[in-house]
Enzyme design. Structure first.
Site, mmCIF file in Angstrom:
data_model
loop_
_atom_site.group_PDB
_atom_site.id
_atom_site.type_symbol
_atom_site.label_atom_id
_atom_site.label_comp_id
_atom_site.label_asym_id
_atom_site.label_seq_id
_atom_site.Cartn_x
_atom_site.Cartn_y
_atom_site.Cartn_z
ATOM 1 N N GLU A 20 0.854 -1.196 0.000
ATOM 2 C CA GLU A 20 0.000 0.000 0.000
ATOM 3 C C GLU A 20 0.887 1.242 0.000
ATOM 4 O O GLU A 20 1.798 1.354 0.805
ATOM 5 C CB GLU A 20 -0.936 -0.024 1.214
ATOM 6 C CG GLU A 20 -1.739 1.242 1.447
ATOM 7 C CD GLU A 20 -2.581 1.712 0.261
ATOM 8 O OE1 GLU A 20 -3.355 0.911 -0.293
ATOM 9 O OE2 GLU A 20 -2.438 2.893 -0.115
ATOM 10 N N GLY A 41 -21.625 18.101 -10.990
ATOM 11 C CA GLY A 41 -21.870 16.660 -11.064
ATOM 12 C C GLY A 41 -22.974 16.278 -10.097
ATOM 13 O O GLY A 41 -22.812 16.415 -8.881
ATOM 14 N N GLY A 42 -24.101 15.836 -10.639
ATOM 15 C CA GLY A 42 -25.237 15.442 -9.791
ATOM 16 C C GLY A 42 -25.340 13.933 -9.698
ATOM 17 O O GLY A 42 -26.442 13.370 -9.708
ATOM 18 N N HIS A 63 -43.518 -6.120 12.940
ATOM 19 C CA HIS A 63 -44.227 -4.840 13.039
ATOM 20 C C HIS A 63 -43.866 -4.155 14.342
ATOM 21 O O HIS A 63 -43.756 -4.820 15.371
ATOM 22 C CB HIS A 63 -45.742 -5.079 13.000
ATOM 23 C CG HIS A 63 -46.534 -3.829 13.144
ATOM 24 N ND1 HIS A 63 -46.668 -2.932 12.110
ATOM 25 C CD2 HIS A 63 -47.221 -3.312 14.201
ATOM 26 C CE1 HIS A 63 -47.409 -1.914 12.523
ATOM 27 N NE2 HIS A 63 -47.764 -2.126 13.781
HETATM 28 P P1 FAD Z 1 -9.486 1.749 -3.184
HETATM 29 O O1 FAD Z 1 -10.321 1.779 -1.979
HETATM 30 O O2 FAD Z 1 -9.386 3.015 -3.970
HETATM 31 O O3 FAD Z 1 -8.036 1.300 -2.729
HETATM 32 C C1 FAD Z 1 -6.964 1.258 -3.618
HETATM 33 C C2 FAD Z 1 -5.675 1.412 -2.837
HETATM 34 O O4 FAD Z 1 -4.581 1.126 -3.706
HETATM 35 C C3 FAD Z 1 -5.430 2.835 -2.319
HETATM 36 O O5 FAD Z 1 -5.216 2.804 -0.933
HETATM 37 C C4 FAD Z 1 -4.185 3.297 -3.058
HETATM 38 O O6 FAD Z 1 -3.345 4.119 -2.258
HETATM 39 C C5 FAD Z 1 -3.508 1.978 -3.373
HETATM 40 N N1 FAD Z 1 -2.615 2.015 -4.530
HETATM 41 C C6 FAD Z 1 -2.881 2.520 -5.770
HETATM 42 N N2 FAD Z 1 -1.830 2.325 -6.593
HETATM 43 C C7 FAD Z 1 -0.885 1.687 -5.865
HETATM 44 C C8 FAD Z 1 0.418 1.214 -6.165
HETATM 45 N N3 FAD Z 1 0.963 1.337 -7.380
HETATM 46 N N4 FAD Z 1 1.133 0.613 -5.177
HETATM 47 C C9 FAD Z 1 0.604 0.472 -3.931
HETATM 48 N N5 FAD Z 1 -0.627 0.892 -3.606
HETATM 49 C C10 FAD Z 1 -1.370 1.489 -4.553
HETATM 50 N N6 FAD Z 1 -18.696 3.014 -2.086
HETATM 51 C C11 FAD Z 1 -19.683 2.388 -1.425
HETATM 52 O O7 FAD Z 1 -19.935 1.192 -1.678
HETATM 53 N N7 FAD Z 1 -20.427 3.028 -0.472
HETATM 54 C C12 FAD Z 1 -20.203 4.330 -0.154
HETATM 55 O O8 FAD Z 1 -20.897 4.886 0.705
HETATM 56 C C13 FAD Z 1 -19.169 5.013 -0.845
HETATM 57 N N8 FAD Z 1 -18.902 6.301 -0.563
HETATM 58 C C14 FAD Z 1 -17.894 6.932 -1.233
HETATM 59 C C15 FAD Z 1 -17.646 8.282 -0.951
HETATM 60 C C16 FAD Z 1 -16.646 8.948 -1.609
HETATM 61 C C17 FAD Z 1 -16.392 10.405 -1.290
HETATM 62 C C18 FAD Z 1 -15.839 8.267 -2.566
HETATM 63 C C19 FAD Z 1 -14.718 8.983 -3.284
HETATM 64 C C20 FAD Z 1 -16.073 6.933 -2.856
HETATM 65 C C21 FAD Z 1 -17.107 6.256 -2.198
HETATM 66 N N9 FAD Z 1 -17.397 4.924 -2.477
HETATM 67 C C22 FAD Z 1 -18.419 4.297 -1.822
HETATM 68 C C23 FAD Z 1 -16.631 4.165 -3.468
HETATM 69 C C24 FAD Z 1 -15.590 3.264 -2.749
HETATM 70 O O9 FAD Z 1 -14.761 4.065 -1.943
HETATM 71 C C25 FAD Z 1 -14.767 2.503 -3.776
HETATM 72 O O10 FAD Z 1 -15.624 1.801 -4.647
HETATM 73 C C26 FAD Z 1 -13.851 1.495 -3.083
HETATM 74 O O11 FAD Z 1 -12.980 2.132 -2.181
HETATM 75 C C27 FAD Z 1 -13.040 0.717 -4.120
HETATM 76 O O12 FAD Z 1 -12.195 -0.191 -3.471
HETATM 77 P P2 FAD Z 1 -10.824 -0.677 -4.144
HETATM 78 O O13 FAD Z 1 -10.230 -1.645 -3.183
HETATM 79 O O14 FAD Z 1 -11.072 -1.086 -5.536
HETATM 80 O O15 FAD Z 1 -9.921 0.637 -4.239
HETATM 81 P P1 NAD Z 2 -21.055 9.462 -10.865
HETATM 82 O O1 NAD Z 2 -20.720 8.775 -12.117
HETATM 83 O O2 NAD Z 2 -21.997 8.842 -9.906
HETATM 84 O O3 NAD Z 2 -21.650 10.903 -11.188
HETATM 85 C C1 NAD Z 2 -20.978 11.842 -11.983
HETATM 86 C C2 NAD Z 2 -22.019 12.833 -12.452
HETATM 87 O O4 NAD Z 2 -21.363 13.938 -13.071
HETATM 88 C C3 NAD Z 2 -22.987 12.245 -13.488
HETATM 89 O O5 NAD Z 2 -24.291 12.549 -13.096
HETATM 90 C C4 NAD Z 2 -22.580 12.952 -14.776
HETATM 91 O O6 NAD Z 2 -23.651 13.110 -15.660
HETATM 92 C C5 NAD Z 2 -22.082 14.271 -14.230
HETATM 93 N N1 NAD Z 2 -21.152 14.982 -15.104
HETATM 94 C C6 NAD Z 2 -20.146 14.469 -15.853
HETATM 95 N N2 NAD Z 2 -19.490 15.463 -16.492
HETATM 96 C C7 NAD Z 2 -20.092 16.617 -16.129
HETATM 97 C C8 NAD Z 2 -19.870 17.995 -16.441
HETATM 98 N N3 NAD Z 2 -18.882 18.360 -17.254
HETATM 99 N N4 NAD Z 2 -20.683 18.920 -15.899
HETATM 100 C C9 NAD Z 2 -21.695 18.555 -15.051
HETATM 101 N N5 NAD Z 2 -21.942 17.273 -14.725
HETATM 102 C C10 NAD Z 2 -21.147 16.313 -15.245
HETATM 103 O O7 NAD Z 2 -19.651 9.777 -10.168
HETATM 104 P P2 NAD Z 2 -19.328 10.413 -8.748
HETATM 105 O O8 NAD Z 2 -20.537 11.006 -8.151
HETATM 106 O O9 NAD Z 2 -18.124 11.265 -8.959
HETATM 107 O O10 NAD Z 2 -18.935 9.141 -7.907
HETATM 108 C C11 NAD Z 2 -17.812 8.327 -8.328
HETATM 109 C C12 NAD Z 2 -17.973 6.893 -7.919
HETATM 110 O O11 NAD Z 2 -17.929 6.774 -6.512
HETATM 111 C C13 NAD Z 2 -19.277 6.303 -8.393
HETATM 112 O O12 NAD Z 2 -19.005 5.159 -9.156
HETATM 113 C C14 NAD Z 2 -20.009 5.936 -7.166
HETATM 114 O O13 NAD Z 2 -20.637 4.685 -7.279
HETATM 115 C C15 NAD Z 2 -18.944 5.902 -6.078
HETATM 116 N N6 NAD Z 2 -19.566 6.402 -4.849
HETATM 117 C C16 NAD Z 2 -20.509 5.619 -4.253
HETATM 118 C C17 NAD Z 2 -21.153 6.087 -3.134
HETATM 119 C C18 NAD Z 2 -22.200 5.222 -2.501
HETATM 120 O O14 NAD Z 2 -22.280 4.055 -2.832
HETATM 121 N N7 NAD Z 2 -23.001 5.744 -1.574
HETATM 122 C C19 NAD Z 2 -20.883 7.335 -2.622
HETATM 123 C C20 NAD Z 2 -19.956 8.120 -3.269
HETATM 124 C C21 NAD Z 2 -19.296 7.636 -4.387
#
Ligand code: FAD
Ligand code: NAD
Length: 490
Positions: free
Chosen positions: A40, A181-182, A463
């Site tokens: 990591e 981005g919505g 319930h």
């Molecule tokens: P990651 O969690 O991104 O982990 C990848 C790891 O690899 C990182 O720690 C990185 O540092 C490491 N890494 C990368 N390249 C290298 C390298 N070359 N060498 C060593 N280490 C490296 N998903 C949900 O299901 N529910 C949610 O509520 C949710 N909320 C989110 C909110 C936000 C703001 C964001 C940004 C994302 C959210 N997601 C949510 C999405 C979720 O975080 C990701 O889908 C998930 O973390 C993906 O897991 P992963 O293991 O593929 O990658």
């Molecule tokens: P997203 O793909 O959900 O949404 C991106 C949005 O930006 C889309 O609605 C798209 O139409 C819009 N968009 C793209 N280009 C644009 C532009 N130029 N101007 C205005 N709008 C534009 O991506 P995200 O919200 O960035 O989330 C990224 C990933 O993280 C998603 O795959 C999501 O599943 C994951 N995530 C999951 C959770 C959860 O599970 N609760 C929470 C946060 C993030």
């Protein structure tokens, strides 16, 4: 260029990236006798635990609690002058993150997983360089996740133009926030910032609806709820350029006046001003610096690594899991793919494959949204309009939802069920309202098990619970709902 030799340290499985994909695979492999090295470069737990799911849900919960308390006077709870102390909120959130990541570190240690800090890159198909050291592995799992997609006209500077990671580190909140981005991040962050007291929040979304791809009834309700609360939503809108200054940032935005204001269709541009702009326009696979070109592992046209149902790439000893393989980019999908890859490495004959009937998703906006399976339009496109039935149960008719309505307003939201008319098979469930993320697993199990709508309707639900909403929506689909009046049988 470094080369591996007989003396290069060896491990059974090397995993690059310790997010919910990588660390889950590491534990499962170690439980089954594999020697595992987990590499990591930044923080154990990856995006999910450090800068994604967990910290955002901590903030969202805090905001939701403040909003609930502010509205609770009709219930007899008079909470005056709720004040947000951002320093304490940050400390509370960071404590949660540290406890969880610390717990995972302990689990990895107890399972004997070797942890290496550093950035890994392929030197050849079986050797990784981690800094100036080499590691040979029989199998390699790429679990490097994703990074925020950039928007050329809004380069993130961490100050006026930020991404979700910056927001979760804020110690001071802006007065005016524009979210570009919505999608999932956009609506979660907009709801959260509004609840935490940011006076002006707006969303700029390029497509005609929030949360593209979700069921239209859910999209419509979300739009109505956000705008009713004072969040400005601009649909069919695109940022053309920006200007940052000492006073803030202004965006020139191409607006579709028809979609935005309900007036005659025309395109025009407006100037929107804010203190800060959050860019949340999607995420892209993180493959930079991995040296995939060195070994000739190609990416698809979205920049993702293609894998089969076991997570194998075109090199059968190299696996890829989670966000780096594309969408839906969800933590539970990453973990499940990690378990499948681990199972295949442990026993290629018996290992489970990644072939879910449906992957649930939950969006922690206000109202909360949860969805699994086909939306109504998707189901109609696949099976034909005549083959699709829907049933809807509003939370306003639920005893439990009403007993949680602190301001005595009818609870917002519904459970909507989509089914196949001929077979009665459950095809999709789409919900909006309080705690629906906790209900979607029952629907997912039902779809995975091939259940019918009648199965859901005949299952006794306790319930008073919100879970009764699933049963009632199933009954409504058959025009047999008890707690809503359905005058005619089709
Ligand atoms: P990651 O969690 O991104 O982990 C990848 C790891 O690899 C990182 O720690 C990185 O540092 C490491 N890494 C990368 N390249 C290298 C390298 N070359 N060498 C060593 N280490 C490296 N998903 C949900 O299901 N529910 C949610 O509520 C949710 N909320 C989110 C909110 C936000 C703001 C964001 C940004 C994302 C959210 N997601 C949510 C999405 C979720 O975080 C990701 O889908 C998930 O973390 C993906 O897991 P992963 O293991 O593929 O990658
Ligand atoms: P997203 O793909 O959900 O949404 C991106 C949005 O930006 C889309 O609605 C798209 O139409 C819009 N968009 C793209 N280009 C644009 C532009 N130029 N101007 C205005 N709008 C534009 O991506 P995200 O919200 O960035 O989330 C990224 C990933 O993280 C998603 O795959 C999501 O599943 C994951 N995530 C999951 C959770 C959860 O599970 N609760 C929470 C946060 C993030």
């Amino acid at each position: 260029m470094m080369h591996s030799s007989e003396n290069t340290p060896y491990t059974d499985v090397a995993i690059i990236g310790a997010g919910p994909g990588g660390y889950v695979a590491a534990i499962r492999l170690a439980q089954n006798g594999q020697r595992v090295t987990l590499i990591e470069q930044e923080a154990l737990g990856g995006t999910c635990l450090n800068w994604g799911c967990i910290p955002s849900k901590a903030f969202i919960y805090a905001g939701h609690l403040a909003d609930t308390l502010e509205k609770a006077a009709p219930m007899g709870l008079i909470a005056s002058h709720i004040r947000l102390d951002m320093a304490r909120l940050q400390h509370w959130k960071q404590t949660i993150v540290q406890r969880l990541t610390g717990g995972i570190r302990q689990l990895l240690i107890k399972h004997g997983v070797q942890m290496r800090e550093g950035s890994a890159a392929f030197v050849d198909p079986t050797t990784l360089a981690i800094g100036d050291e080499l590691l040979r592995a029989q199998k390699i799992i790429i679990a490097t996740g994703s990074v925020a997609s950039p928007l050329s006209m809004l380069p993130v500077d961490g100050h006026r133009i930020v991404d979700a990671r910056h927001v979760l580190d804020w110690h001071n909140l802006p007065n005016r926030l524009i979210v570009v981005g919505g999608g999932v991040i956009g609506v979660e962050m907009a709801s959260m910032m509004h609840h935490l007291g940011v006076p002006e929040v707006s969303i700029i979304e390029a497509t005609p609806s929030l949360l593209p791809g979700f069921d239209p009834d859910v999209q419509t309700l979300l739009l109505k709820s956000l705008t009713a609360r004072g969040i400005q939503v601009h649909l069919n809108a695109r940022v053309l350029r920006h200007h940052s200054g000492i006073e803030g940032i202004s965006l020139e935005v191409a607006l579709d006046k028809h979609a935005h204001r309900g007036s005659e269709k025309s395109s025009d541009s407006d100037l929107l001003s804010a203190d800060c702009v959050l860019v949340a326009v999607g995420r892209k696979a993180n493959t930079q610096g991995l040296g995939l070109e060195t070994i000739g592992l190609p990416l698809d046209d979205r920049g993702c690594i293609n894998v089969n149902c076991h997570g194998q790439t075109q090199f059968e000893h190299i696996y890829a899991i989670g966000d780096v393989t594309g969408g839906p980019m969800l933590a539970h999908r990453a973990s499940h793919m990690g378990l499948c890859a681990a199972a295949h490495i442990i026993d290629p004959e018996a290992g489970m494959a990644f072939s879910p009937m449906a992957i649930p998703s939950a969006v922690f906006s206000d109202p909360e949204i949860a969805s699994v399976g086909f939306s109504e339009p998707e189901a109609k496109a696949k099976f034909g309009d005549a083959q699709i039935k829907t049933g809807l149960f509003p939370w306003a008719a639920s005893g439990r939802a009403m007993a949680m309505s602190v301001d005595l307003k009818p609870p917002v939201g519904f459970v909507k069920i989509v089914s196949h008319a001929q077979t009665d098979r459950l095809l999709g469930v789409h919900m909006a309202g309080a705690h629906v993320a906790e209900l979607v697993s029952e629907a997912t199990l039902a779809i995975e098990a091939g259940a019918t709508v009648e199965d859901l309707a005949l299952t006794i639900h306790p319930h008073p619970t919100l879970s009764e909403g699933l049963m009632e929506a199933a009954e409504a689909l058959h025009h047999q709902a008890i707690h809503i009046y359905q005058p005619t049988r089709p």
